[in-house]
Design an enzyme around this catalytic site. Structure first.
Site, PDB file in Angstrom:
ATOM      1  N   LEU A   1      -4.779  -5.574   6.633  1.00  0.00           N
ATOM      2  CA  LEU A   1      -5.116  -6.078   5.296  1.00  0.00           C
ATOM      3  C   LEU A   1      -4.878  -5.052   4.180  1.00  0.00           C
ATOM      4  CD1 LEU A   1      -6.388  -8.329   3.593  1.00  0.00           C
ATOM      5  CD2 LEU A   1      -8.621  -7.488   4.281  1.00  0.00           C
ATOM      6  N   HIS A   2      -5.409  -3.850   4.360  1.00  0.00           N
ATOM      7  CA  HIS A   2      -5.252  -2.826   3.328  1.00  0.00           C
ATOM      8  C   HIS A   2      -3.791  -2.465   3.136  1.00  0.00           C
ATOM      9  CE1 HIS A   2      -6.079   1.297   1.534  1.00  0.00           C
ATOM     10  NE2 HIS A   2      -6.914   0.542   0.842  1.00  0.00           N
ATOM     11  N   CYS A   3      -3.029  -2.513   4.232  1.00  0.00           N
ATOM     12  CA  CYS A   3      -1.623  -2.107   4.184  1.00  0.00           C
ATOM     13  C   CYS A   3      -0.762  -3.004   3.298  1.00  0.00           C
ATOM     14  CB  CYS A   3      -1.031  -2.102   5.589  1.00  0.00           C
ATOM     15  SG  CYS A   3      -1.854  -1.029   6.769  1.00  0.00           S
ATOM     16  N   ILE A   4      -1.131  -4.274   3.156  1.00  0.00           N
ATOM     17  CA  ILE A   4      -0.290  -5.197   2.378  1.00  0.00           C
ATOM     18  C   ILE A   4      -0.751  -5.342   0.936  1.00  0.00           C
ATOM     19  CG2 ILE A   4       0.463  -6.497   4.396  1.00  0.00           C
ATOM     20  CD1 ILE A   4      -1.518  -8.723   3.504  1.00  0.00           C
TER      21      ILE A   4
ATOM     22  N   ARG B   1       0.837  -1.201   0.000  1.00  0.00           N
ATOM     23  CA  ARG B   1       0.000   0.000   0.000  1.00  0.00           C
ATOM     24  C   ARG B   1       0.876   1.256   0.000  1.00  0.00           C
ATOM     25  NH1 ARG B   1      -4.687   1.178  -1.745  1.00  0.00           N
ATOM     26  NH2 ARG B   1      -4.943  -1.054  -1.336  1.00  0.00           N
TER      27      ARG B   1
END
Length: 344
Positions: A330-333, A92
């Site tokens: 989750l969004h970060c990866i 991200r």
């Protein structure tokens, strides 16, 4: 390419999700088995709806990842591996920010500094250029921008409104005024207004309050945010203040946003360190919203909130407790790639 560019919202059609497989030379080494299970569950969820591009460090990592995913009965026709160097797996923040034009795409390649120099990030800083050199993307040009900005620090509604936090941008650029940051972000990201949050944080978060852990657009007139209803919790005052800020914001036509508060999970403690568990770190894909699940009773309530915010999408929980050990979720990866930008 013409100069008519737009920053698409995450809910617009996508060609693929970009991730990087964890391996023994990343910071996941101490808990590699646990985090691999999350990645397998993530790829399984994504490939139900669309393709996934998986960065791998070398042939051995690719062979291993392929075997693990194949054994999980994942549709491997929707999985594509790309061999490229990377320091860690937070795409991200190191991946491309994509603008859509009338006849192609622009990949914005901002500087990635390991969240203000906290970690080594030389290979991650070169990731977008490396992927572009490998012809990963189609019908695009890459714009290198000598300015530190992470994808997790910004949210767009796809219609010219950007949402971000002052704490993060000021931490990266302490000598730049808010007005100057307004102008730069609006220019690079093709936005005509920037909404700033002055409150909100999570203990254990080393990104300096990325907005994607706090508040997210669900539509041009709707925001989902991480709430805290426990007055005894250390986050209570800040997240209550953030909720009040969100309530004061107005849409482009002057109306209050429809707000969807997410439940507050119980504290997750690892060796006396509180981890940053946030349900706001969800990922929107074609036809679904992937929600980070933490094995907490609030998981079920979070599913219900997201179902109201995204009534036309399936809500798919993905077990993400291993991810928050490294202070992300989750969004970060992940990084979404708009429809049409991935080369065949």
């Amino acid at each position: 390419m013409t100069e008519s560019l737009r920053f698409p919202a995450e809910w617009e059609p996508q060609s693929a999700i970009l991730i990087a497989w964890p391996h023994a030379d990343t910071d996941w080494a101490d808990r590699l088995g646990e985090v691999e299970e999350t990645y397998i569950a993530l790829v399984a969820a994504i490939t139900r709806f669309q393709p996934v591009l998986v960065c791998v460090a070398d042939d051995d990592v690719q062979a291993y990842a392929r075997a693990r995913l194949s054994s999980a009965r994942i549709d491997m026709d929707r999985v594509r591996f790309i061999e490229v160097e990377y320091d860690d797996t937070w795409l991200r923040d190191s991946g491309p920010i994509t603008l859509r034009g009338n006849d192609g795409f622009r990949l914005l390649d901002f500087r990635f500094t390991g969240w203000g120099g906290k970690f080594e990030a030389g290979r991650d800083d070169r990731l977008v250029e490396a992927l572009d050199d490998l012809k990963t993307f189609d019908n695009n040009d890459r714009q290198a921008i000598d300015f530190a900005l992470e994808g997790g620090a910004i949210e767009t509604d796809g219609a010219g409104t950007l949402l971000t936090t002052w704490k993060c941008l000021h931490e990266r650029h302490p000598t730049v005024s808010r007005e100057a940051l307004d102008d730069r972000l609006a220019g690079w990201l093709q936005q005509d207004r920037v909404l700033w949050l002055d409150h909100g944080y999570l203990e254990g978060d080393d990104t300096d309050a990325h907005v994607d852990t706090l508040a997210r657009f669900a539509a041009p007139d709707a925001i989902v945010y991480q709430a805290c209803d426990d007055p005894a919790d250390s986050h209570y005052a800040e997240l209550q203040a953030m909720a009040a800020e969100l309530a004061s914001l107005r849409t482009r036509d002057g109306r209050p946003y429809r707000l969807f508060p997410l439940p507050w999970p119980q504290p997750v403690i690892d060796q006396d360190r509180r981890l940053a568990a946030s349900y706001a770190n969800f990922l929107i894909i074609n036809g679904a919203v992937l929600m980070p699940a933490y094995g907490d009773p609030a998981d079920h309530e979070a599913v219900a909130v997201l179902a109201k915010a995204f009534p036309d999408r399936e809500i798919v929980p993905v077990p993400c407790r291993p991810l928050i050990w490294q202070n992300g979720s989750l969004h970060c990866i992940t990084m979404q790639l708009p429809e049409g930008v991935v080369a065949a």
